[in-house]
Scaffold this motif. Structure first.
Motif, PDB file in Angstrom:
ATOM      1  N   UNK A 285     -10.765  -8.671  75.784  1.00 20.73           N
ATOM      2  CA  UNK A 285     -10.771  -7.970  74.501  1.00 20.73           C
ATOM      3  C   UNK A 285     -10.827  -8.962  73.338  1.00 20.73           C
ATOM      4  N   UNK A 286     -11.179  -8.461  72.183  1.00 20.03           N
ATOM      5  CA  UNK A 286     -11.218  -9.260  70.962  1.00 20.03           C
ATOM      6  C   UNK A 286      -9.810  -9.334  70.380  1.00 20.03           C
ATOM      7  N   UNK A 287      -9.149 -10.474  70.527  1.00 20.34           N
ATOM      8  CA  UNK A 287      -7.772 -10.605  70.036  1.00 20.34           C
ATOM      9  C   UNK A 287      -7.719 -10.837  68.540  1.00 20.34           C
ATOM     10  N   UNK A 288      -8.825 -11.261  67.935  1.00 18.42           N
ATOM     11  CA  UNK A 288      -8.824 -11.518  66.495  1.00 18.42           C
ATOM     12  C   UNK A 288      -8.892 -10.225  65.687  1.00 18.42           C
ATOM     13  N   UNK A 289      -9.524  -9.218  66.255  1.00 12.69           N
ATOM     14  CA  UNK A 289      -9.658  -7.936  65.559  1.00 12.69           C
ATOM     15  C   UNK A 289      -9.231  -6.818  66.504  1.00 12.69           C
ATOM     16  N   UNK A 290      -7.938  -6.465  66.511  1.00 14.40           N
ATOM     17  CA  UNK A 290      -7.454  -5.436  67.449  1.00 14.40           C
ATOM     18  C   UNK A 290      -8.065  -4.058  67.224  1.00 14.40           C
ATOM     19  N   UNK A 291      -8.704  -3.851  66.077  1.00 15.35           N
ATOM     20  CA  UNK A 291      -9.326  -2.543  65.836  1.00 15.35           C
ATOM     21  C   UNK A 291     -10.430  -2.257  66.854  1.00 15.35           C
ATOM     22  N   UNK A 292     -11.082  -3.303  67.323  1.00 15.32           N
ATOM     23  CA  UNK A 292     -12.196  -3.098  68.264  1.00 15.32           C
ATOM     24  C   UNK A 292     -11.723  -2.489  69.568  1.00 15.32           C
ATOM     25  N   UNK A 293     -10.457  -2.721  69.931  1.00 15.37           N
ATOM     26  CA  UNK A 293      -9.940  -2.144  71.176  1.00 15.37           C
ATOM     27  C   UNK A 293      -9.916  -0.622  71.118  1.00 15.37           C
ATOM     28  N   UNK A 294      -9.792  -0.069  69.915  1.00 14.01           N
ATOM     29  CA  UNK A 294      -9.730   1.391  69.762  1.00 14.01           C
ATOM     30  C   UNK A 294     -11.065   2.065  70.046  1.00 14.01           C
ATOM     31  N   UNK A 295     -12.146   1.286  70.078  1.00 13.42           N
ATOM     32  CA  UNK A 295     -13.441   1.866  70.447  1.00 13.42           C
ATOM     33  C   UNK A 295     -13.415   2.411  71.872  1.00 13.42           C
TER      34      UNK A 295
END
Length: 456
Positions: free
Chosen positions: A229-239
């Motif tokens: 996962x992208x740890x720099x931008x946790x918003x991407x995990x919500x996709x």
């Protein structure tokens, strides 16, 4: 159960059309460089020979600098600098300028192309056929990661994705909130928090055969890192909550009836990670600070037993990981797990008896080499038992201190944890493949579509 070895399926090698094309051009560049070098050697034997040596030293040093960890990188940098100085001197003073330049450019081009052709792609588990969740529930910790929930407005995006959101405030019991959500009809559980919270979510989800989503809003987010996962931008995990997500199956570790997503640490290792300055310590880092926390004469009181392995008494360090961590010869960075679905625990045990053994272990760890010592053992398996002479096993479970009655059994449940992840995700980290004298044969195998022999 057996000794830990490189998993041939850890990484996908670039064997598609693009990878085969890169391997072909790399081999072509190598052949052209050899031809130019031989022609130059005939016309200007001394200068070409000396310049070729300088280029080889320069390239070999650069490869070591880029692809190896530890003290060898320093040696590689020195060799690269020395080779560069020697080559430039020959280039300026020699009368074979074009030949020397062509050899250098050809060597550089073929090296870069070879590294690209040999570099593995991150492993991606096969997606499962599963419906998109309709009633996801997310537990958000506003304090986690220094306030990432507020900084990235995770609650707003979660609600926009149709999730029911609850906050993990002081005094809130996370387990109670999660179980309440399950009773209320939630068909996915998730959390924005550290790895300890992720493990709790995973445990409850497995009990009810529900998928989870991991939102990397903690400080270290090791689990998210190994999920790719992208740890720099946790918003991407919500996709992962919508149509842009997919479900994968991974393993889950168990320390008795407590789940863990990363590892269980015992002995001095548990003391090390409890210290703020070493909170994020990897296993090799822990070995380098062993002299600060224990003496060779110290006894943990543990007995480590596993099928097919002789028992180990009084080890100073024990780490049991949910899937093995990358070894020194793996292209994945140290301290990461290339896969989370091998169905095996990664077990590391250190039991030294004198300062000499400890010094040797520390030196090998700092150099980034494969550790070869009778004081160190590493293997993979599905179950391990730790017995404590005082009747209590103290351990760090995903970085949180716990106590268990002796004996403690640690096991792995293969392919039991359902995880929703974004289809568009970085993937686990991979490094550069090691380059050796078999590079031509390896590139030829890739050209023929067989993959890198070092990884297959």
């Amino acid at each position: 159960m057996g000794p830990r070895t490189n998993d041939p399926t850890t990484d996908e090698i670039r064997t598609g059309t693009g990878g085969r094309a890169i391997a072909f051009v790399a081999l072509l560049a190598m052949a052209a460089t050899v031809v130019i070098g031989l022609l130059g050697l005939i016309l200007h034997p001394l200068i070409i020979a000396l310049s070729s040596v300088g280029v080889v030293v320069l390239v070999a040093g650069a490869i070591v600098l880029v692809t190896t960890p530890g003290g060898r990188r320093f040696a590689g940098g020195i060799a690269a600098a020395a080779g560069a100085v020697a080559w430039i001197w020959i280039l300026v003073d020699g009368d074979a300028f074009l030949f020397t330049l062509a050899i250098a450019l050809g060597t550089a081009l073929s090296t870069v192309l070879a590294l690209l052709a040999l570099r593995p792609r991150p492993y991606r588990p096969a997606p499962q056929h599963a419906p998109t969740p309709s009633r996801p529930f997310l537990l958000l910790n506003p304090r986690s990661g220094g306030g990432k929930v507020e900084k990235f407005e995770l609650d707003a995006k979660a609600r926009a994705m149709g999730a029911d959101v609850s906050y993990l405030e002081e005094g809130t019991d996370a387990e109670t909130e999660l179980r309440k959500a399950v009773k209320g009809g939630a068909d996915l559980l998730g959390a924005a928090g550290g790895d300890g919270t992720q493990a709790l979510v995973a445990q409850i989800a497995v009990e009810h055969d529900l998928p989870i989503v991991c939102i990397p809003a903690g400080t270290r987010n090791h689990f998210a890192l190994d999920l790719g996962l992208d740890r720099k931008d946790p918003r991407r995990a919500l996709d992962a909550l919508g149509d842009e997500g997919e479900e994968i199956l991974i393993d889950l570790g168990w320390a008795e009836d407590r789940a863990f997503v990363n590892n269980v640490s015992l002995g001095a290792y548990a003391e090390i990670i409890a210290r703020p300055e070493y909170r994020d310590a990897k296993f090799t880092t822990a070995m380098t600070v062993l002299p600060d926390v224990t003496e060779p004469s110290a006894r943990s009181g543990f007995i480590v037993e596993a099928d097919g392995q002789p028992p180990v008494e009084d080890p100073q360090l024990v780490q049991v990981a949910n899937n093995p961590y990358a070894g020194p010869r793996d292209p994945a960075p140290a301290g990461t797990r290339p896969r989370l679905d091998t169905g095996t625990l990664g077990i590391d045990v250190v039991a030294y008896t004198n300062p000499t053994e400890l010094g040797d272990l520390v030196a090998q760890a700092l150099a980034g080499r494969t550790i070869r010592s009778k004081a160190y053992r590493s293997w993979t398996g599905q179950r391990i038992k730790i017995t404590s002479r005082d009747g209590v096993v103290r351990a760090g479970v995903d970085g949180e201190a716990r106590e268990f009655p002796s004996p403690l059994e640690i096991s792995i449940a293969p392919a039991t944890l359902r995880v929703r992840v974004p289809k568009d995700r970085p993937g686990p980290k991979v490094g550069w493949a090691r380059v050796d004298r078999r590079i031509v044969a390896r590139l030829w195998a890739i050209l023929l579509g067989r993959g890198d022999p070092e990884r297959t």
